[in-house]
Design a protein around this motif. Structure first.
Motif, PDB file in Angstrom:
ATOM      1  N   ASP A 118       0.247 -15.950   5.485  1.00 55.89           N
ATOM      2  CA  ASP A 118       0.928 -15.765   6.741  1.00 55.89           C
ATOM      3  C   ASP A 118       2.546 -15.194   6.631  1.00 55.89           C
ATOM      4  O   ASP A 118       3.020 -14.670   7.605  1.00 55.89           O
ATOM      5  N   ILE A 119       3.106 -15.365   5.485  1.00 54.14           N
ATOM      6  CA  ILE A 119       4.501 -14.755   5.221  1.00 54.14           C
ATOM      7  C   ILE A 119       4.529 -13.513   4.862  1.00 54.14           C
ATOM      8  O   ILE A 119       5.432 -12.764   4.370  1.00 54.14           O
ATOM      9  N   GLY A 120       3.155 -12.925   4.439  1.00 50.49           N
ATOM     10  CA  GLY A 120       3.005 -11.446   3.943  1.00 50.49           C
ATOM     11  C   GLY A 120       3.033 -11.201   2.335  1.00 50.49           C
ATOM     12  O   GLY A 120       3.179 -10.313   1.998  1.00 50.49           O
ATOM     13  N   VAL A 121       2.530 -12.369   1.728  1.00 45.14           N
ATOM     14  CA  VAL A 121       2.465 -12.162   0.471  1.00 45.14           C
ATOM     15  C   VAL A 121       1.311 -11.267   0.167  1.00 45.14           C
ATOM     16  O   VAL A 121       0.139 -11.633   0.575  1.00 45.14           O
ATOM     17  N   ILE A 122       1.498 -10.524  -0.750  1.00 46.77           N
ATOM     18  CA  ILE A 122       0.150  -9.444  -1.502  1.00 46.77           C
ATOM     19  C   ILE A 122      -0.343 -10.173  -2.599  1.00 46.77           C
ATOM     20  O   ILE A 122       0.602 -10.085  -3.630  1.00 46.77           O
ATOM     21  N   TRP A 123      -1.474 -10.157  -2.806  1.00 47.53           N
ATOM     22  CA  TRP A 123      -2.276 -10.843  -3.885  1.00 47.53           C
ATOM     23  C   TRP A 123      -2.346  -9.781  -4.794  1.00 47.53           C
ATOM     24  O   TRP A 123      -2.015 -10.205  -6.194  1.00 47.53           O
ATOM     25  N   ASP A 124      -2.604  -8.592  -4.442  1.00 44.66           N
ATOM     26  CA  ASP A 124      -3.020  -7.762  -5.618  1.00 44.66           C
ATOM     27  C   ASP A 124      -1.816  -6.572  -5.411  1.00 44.66           C
ATOM     28  O   ASP A 124      -2.260  -5.470  -4.700  1.00 44.66           O
ATOM     29  N   VAL A 125      -0.943  -6.550  -6.000  1.00 50.01           N
ATOM     30  CA  VAL A 125       0.227  -5.734  -5.763  1.00 50.01           C
ATOM     31  C   VAL A 125      -0.321  -4.299  -6.166  1.00 50.01           C
ATOM     32  O   VAL A 125       0.260  -3.256  -5.477  1.00 50.01           O
ATOM     33  N   LEU A 126      -1.086  -4.137  -7.311  1.00 48.71           N
ATOM     34  CA  LEU A 126      -1.281  -2.458  -7.767  1.00 48.71           C
ATOM     35  C   LEU A 126      -2.262  -2.203  -6.687  1.00 48.71           C
ATOM     36  O   LEU A 126      -2.108  -0.852  -6.358  1.00 48.71           O
ATOM     37  N   LYS A 127      -2.911  -2.742  -6.189  1.00 50.48           N
ATOM     38  CA  LYS A 127      -4.066  -2.211  -5.116  1.00 50.48           C
ATOM     39  C   LYS A 127      -3.229  -1.974  -3.951  1.00 50.48           C
ATOM     40  O   LYS A 127      -3.667  -0.834  -3.231  1.00 50.48           O
ATOM     41  N   GLU A 128      -2.376  -2.812  -3.469  1.00 53.35           N
ATOM     42  CA  GLU A 128      -1.524  -2.426  -2.383  1.00 53.35           C
ATOM     43  C   GLU A 128      -0.603  -1.124  -2.460  1.00 53.35           C
ATOM     44  O   GLU A 128      -0.556  -0.508  -1.710  1.00 53.35           O
ATOM     45  N   GLN A 129      -0.079  -0.812  -3.757  1.00 55.10           N
ATOM     46  CA  GLN A 129       0.539   0.202  -3.994  1.00 55.10           C
ATOM     47  C   GLN A 129      -0.335   1.507  -4.119  1.00 55.10           C
ATOM     48  O   GLN A 129      -0.007   2.537  -3.614  1.00 55.10           O
ATOM     49  N   TRP A 130      -1.631   1.196  -4.476  1.00 54.68           N
ATOM     50  CA  TRP A 130      -2.473   2.465  -4.254  1.00 54.68           C
ATOM     51  C   TRP A 130      -2.739   2.718  -2.950  1.00 54.68           C
ATOM     52  O   TRP A 130      -2.696   3.913  -2.611  1.00 54.68           O
ATOM     53  N   GLU A 131      -3.098   1.707  -1.971  1.00 50.64           N
ATOM     54  CA  GLU A 131      -3.455   1.759  -0.695  1.00 50.64           C
ATOM     55  C   GLU A 131      -2.253   2.789  -0.103  1.00 50.64           C
ATOM     56  O   GLU A 131      -2.384   3.649   0.798  1.00 50.64           O
ATOM     57  N   ASN A 132      -0.803   2.186  -0.307  1.00 50.26           N
ATOM     58  CA  ASN A 132       0.005   2.911   0.376  1.00 50.26           C
ATOM     59  C   ASN A 132       0.364   4.267  -0.021  1.00 50.26           C
ATOM     60  O   ASN A 132       0.441   5.277   0.865  1.00 50.26           O
ATOM     61  N   ASN A 133      -0.033   4.656  -1.412  1.00 47.58           N
ATOM     62  CA  ASN A 133       0.155   6.147  -1.935  1.00 47.58           C
ATOM     63  C   ASN A 133      -1.028   6.893  -1.342  1.00 47.58           C
ATOM     64  O   ASN A 133      -0.759   8.087  -0.962  1.00 47.58           O
ATOM     65  N   TYR A 134      -2.180   6.142  -1.326  1.00 48.85           N
ATOM     66  CA  TYR A 134      -3.229   6.941  -0.562  1.00 48.85           C
ATOM     67  C   TYR A 134      -3.007   7.324   0.993  1.00 48.85           C
ATOM     68  O   TYR A 134      -3.289   8.335   1.130  1.00 48.85           O
ATOM     69  N   ARG A 135      -2.345   6.433   1.628  1.00 49.63           N
ATOM     70  CA  ARG A 135      -2.050   6.677   3.281  1.00 49.63           C
ATOM     71  C   ARG A 135      -0.853   7.859   3.164  1.00 49.63           C
ATOM     72  O   ARG A 135      -0.940   8.699   4.080  1.00 49.63           O
ATOM     73  N   LEU A 136       0.062   7.932   2.053  1.00 52.76           N
ATOM     74  CA  LEU A 136       1.131   8.981   2.210  1.00 52.76           C
ATOM     75  C   LEU A 136       0.374  10.310   1.975  1.00 52.76           C
ATOM     76  O   LEU A 136       0.562  11.352   2.362  1.00 52.76           O
ATOM     77  N   LEU A 137      -0.823  10.338   1.071  1.00 53.30           N
ATOM     78  CA  LEU A 137      -1.618  11.340   0.792  1.00 53.30           C
ATOM     79  C   LEU A 137      -2.412  11.914   1.964  1.00 53.30           C
ATOM     80  O   LEU A 137      -2.287  13.137   2.238  1.00 53.30           O
ATOM     81  N   VAL A 138      -2.786  11.115   2.660  1.00 51.05           N
ATOM     82  CA  VAL A 138      -3.537  11.327   3.957  1.00 51.05           C
ATOM     83  C   VAL A 138      -2.670  12.076   4.800  1.00 51.05           C
ATOM     84  O   VAL A 138      -2.786  12.889   5.305  1.00 51.05           O
ATOM     85  N   ASN A 139      -1.405  11.274   5.004  1.00 56.40           N
ATOM     86  CA  ASN A 139      -0.495  12.006   5.973  1.00 56.40           C
ATOM     87  C   ASN A 139      -0.112  13.418   5.536  1.00 56.40           C
ATOM     88  O   ASN A 139       0.148  14.261   6.367  1.00 56.40           O
TER      89      ASN A 139
END
Length: 126
Positions: A45-66
């Motif tokens: 609920d406060i935004g804890v990310i359980w898998d930080v590496l996965k989240e970083q990959w997803e963010n970088n992928y989003r940037l690549l798509v953009n």
């Protein structure tokens, strides 16, 4: 709340408490199935990310798509940055992982969907 996220780095202390270490322990407990569901929900609920590496990959992928949508290709120059992230270096790392057989096939497929070329030499002389 002050920082706008709950992705606390390992070394962070808050009011004398090793908050980063505490969060790392919670992630480990969750991974082992030993974290109470109500605590999991409260942390999510406060935004804890359980898998930080996965989240970083997803963010970088989003940037690549953009980048691909804006530029019409996914051939990111090695030193190119998007939103402060060295996207070219990240993509080069993905290519290196693929060459070593270390890139998950599902990630490889997603990168191919946006037009990533794995080997420019192969593409040019193939």
């Amino acid at each position: 709340q002050r920082e706008g996220h709950a992705n606390v780095v390992y070394s962070h202390k808050e009011e004398g408490v090793d908050l980063g270490l505490w969060l790392k322990k919670q992630r480990t407990r969750k991974k082992k199935g030993k974290l109470n569901i109500s605590l999991i929900e409260r942390l999510e609920d406060i935004g804890v990310i359980w898998d930080v590496l996965k989240e970083q990959w997803e963010n970088n992928y989003r940037l690549l798509v953009n980048f691909q949508q804006r530029e019409g290709h996914a051939n990111v120059p090695q030193k190119h940055k998007e939103e402060g992230v060295n996207l070219g270096k990240w993509l080069d790392g993905q290519r290196q992982q693929k060459r070593k057989g270390e890139l998950d096939i599902s990630l490889e497929e997603r990168l191919e969907e946006v037009g990533v070329i794995w080997s420019f030499f192969k593409e040019q002389w193939g």
